[in-house]
Design an enzyme around this catalytic site. Structure first.
Site, PDB file in Angstrom:
ATOM      1  N   GLY A  89      86.138  27.747  38.597  1.00 29.63           N
ATOM      2  CA  GLY A  89      85.763  28.612  39.122  1.00 29.63           C
ATOM      3  C   GLY A  89      84.419  28.380  39.790  1.00 29.63           C
ATOM      4  O   GLY A  89      84.414  27.264  40.717  1.00 29.63           O
ATOM      5  N   SER A 108      88.318  21.523  36.947  1.00 25.69           N
ATOM      6  CA  SER A 108      87.441  21.716  38.132  1.00 25.69           C
ATOM      7  C   SER A 108      86.006  21.917  37.900  1.00 25.69           C
ATOM      8  O   SER A 108      85.171  21.102  37.413  1.00 25.69           O
ATOM      9  CB  SER A 108      87.976  22.773  38.858  1.00 25.69           C
ATOM     10  OG  SER A 108      87.519  23.060  39.910  1.00 25.69           O
ATOM     11  N   ALA A 109      85.385  23.103  37.993  1.00 26.73           N
ATOM     12  CA  ALA A 109      83.921  23.413  37.556  1.00 26.73           C
ATOM     13  C   ALA A 109      83.638  22.833  36.233  1.00 26.73           C
ATOM     14  O   ALA A 109      82.385  22.219  35.897  1.00 26.73           O
ATOM     15  CB  ALA A 109      83.490  24.972  37.766  1.00 26.73           C
ATOM     16  N   HIS A 129      89.003  18.160  42.963  1.00 25.41           N
ATOM     17  CA  HIS A 129      89.856  18.451  44.033  1.00 25.41           C
ATOM     18  C   HIS A 129      89.672  17.504  45.355  1.00 25.41           C
ATOM     19  O   HIS A 129      89.649  17.871  46.419  1.00 25.41           O
ATOM     20  CB  HIS A 129      89.504  20.131  44.556  1.00 25.41           C
ATOM     21  CG  HIS A 129      89.799  21.174  43.603  1.00 25.41           C
ATOM     22  ND1 HIS A 129      90.816  21.764  43.193  1.00 25.41           N
ATOM     23  CD2 HIS A 129      88.787  21.644  42.637  1.00 25.41           C
ATOM     24  CE1 HIS A 129      90.761  22.438  42.377  1.00 25.41           C
ATOM     25  NE2 HIS A 129      89.466  22.483  41.914  1.00 25.41           N
ATOM     26  N   GLU A 157      93.866  16.217  43.158  1.00 27.04           N
ATOM     27  CA  GLU A 157      94.579  17.142  42.138  1.00 27.04           C
ATOM     28  C   GLU A 157      95.705  16.602  41.549  1.00 27.04           C
ATOM     29  O   GLU A 157      96.686  15.915  42.213  1.00 27.04           O
ATOM     30  CB  GLU A 157      94.984  18.649  43.174  1.00 27.04           C
ATOM     31  CG  GLU A 157      93.734  19.294  43.776  1.00 27.04           C
ATOM     32  CD  GLU A 157      94.113  20.296  44.608  1.00 27.04           C
ATOM     33  OE1 GLU A 157      95.160  20.421  44.956  1.00 27.04           O
ATOM     34  OE2 GLU A 157      93.319  21.156  44.668  1.00 27.04           O
TER      35      GLU A 157
END
Lengths: 237, 237
Positions: free
Chosen positions: A90, A122-123, A159, A194
């Site tokens: 997020g 991710s985050a 990413h 990814e």
């Protein structure tokens, strides 16, 4: 022994949430019956409850019970409750800000250093590094610091996107931005495409997935490393 | 009267630096013989001198002398010297941080409010808004605040990019990120596509260029506005 699974993205194109990871998660979280989920990054503003339910559904398929850290009156009890941690993606800025607001940076770091396995996507991966300064996210809230959990002596760019040779867009490429980071910082950066992840066990680090990682060091040309490469230089800060 | 030319990008694909803007710059800077350049954003780490030379070369073709604000022992003298200002693109974070470090936010704001025309491209446009929270840039340095010059009561997203319907990349689209910004902030955001700009004169604002702008408001669907649209609602904060 510190155990981290630092994943570029929770979801690959056309597949359900976390599905390409569940086999690896089964072995990564071996021995864990309970995992505390950290939902603070709230992709598209999803509520903490909804986001936790989404993660819990996947973990249930591998026999692990999930609770969101927001469900505990004292979040420190949430860190205590889990045998391991999962931090979803997020907004890196919202996530880091909330960890600071709830004074969780140091306790979470200590729990992971004490051996509870930590998985981030991710985050949730960004914050395992030295700082969040190599996030791709928009700075939608102002955190008290860009310093992150510092569980690894380098930074993550999740990413990671290769420059598109056919693009006519004049915005900076990811590589340009990371090179600009290295004008002001000497922290190494791992660009994780990814489908890729880093696995850390104690002071060993290795690449997971089919794609090479792109590693950026101050004053050097960026280099590609595949899963057979020796990544140990990353652990020297 | 406040006069701003808030440009998405300095350079469009295949054209020399600022070349598509020079005609408009001629009328925008009418009556200015000297323009102070703010080179702090340093794209790809170019030096302040080199960056200033690059801008000066273009301004020379329209009969305007440029000095970099870094050339003055006291940067306040640089604000005094110029009949107008141009802030080039690069890193919004490095730019904003340097403006804070040199205590230039308030004096620059006052000089523009007092009527010296201000042109910005990319990062130089970002900082005209309320905050830099809708930049696309990587947060490579930590500024003392995300608050910007607040010369306009809304935010800019330069280099605005439409979602690519063929993309398999799972990173957030620009629109998703701006919608996430609106979970935590109620400031309007103007997505300026490359080749577009906003012109502000006093409390009037209009769109410059061929492409529509995309405007995002908290709790509303994003909408497209073309150069014939009425933009005045943007000036009500």
């Amino acid at each position: 022994m510190k155990k981290l699974f630092i994943v570029s993205t929770s979801t690959i194109y056309g597949k359900p949430y976390l599905s390409y990871l569940t086999e690896e998660m089964t072995s990564f979280f071996e021995g864990c019956q309970k995992v505390t989920f950290i939902p603070f990054a709230r992709p598209s503003g999803i509520s903490h409850d909804e986001y936790t339910a989404k993660a819990a559904e996947v973990f249930a398929t591998i026999g692990i019970t999930v609770k969101g850290i927001h469900e505990f009156d004292n979040p420190l009890d949430g860190l205590e409750w889990g045998d391991g941690f999962f931090t979803g993606g997020g907004s890196t800025f919202v996530l880091l800000n909330e960890l600071y607001n709830q004074s969780l940076i140091e306790p979470l770091r200590e729990a992971v250093l004490a051996g509870k396995p930590y998985m981030g996507t991710s985050a949730g991966s960004n914050i395992t590094g030295m700082t969040v300064s190599t996030t791709n996210d928009m700075p939608i809230v102002y955190p008290p610091s860009f310093d992150a959990l510092q569980l690894i002596p380098f930074n993550i760019n999740p990413h990671y996107l290769d420059p598109n040779p056919n693009s006519t867009h004049m915005g900076e490429t990811r590589e340009t931005r990371i090179n600009e980071f290295h004008i002001y910082n000497d922290v190494k950066v791992v660009g994780l495409r990814e489908g890729s992840a880093l696995k850390v066990e104690g002071d060993r680090v290795s690449l997971w997935g089919e794609l090479p990682a792109r590693i950026f060091e101050q004053g050097k040309e960026a280099k590609e490393y595949n899963s057979n490469s020796d990544f140990q230089f990353l652990m020297q800060s």
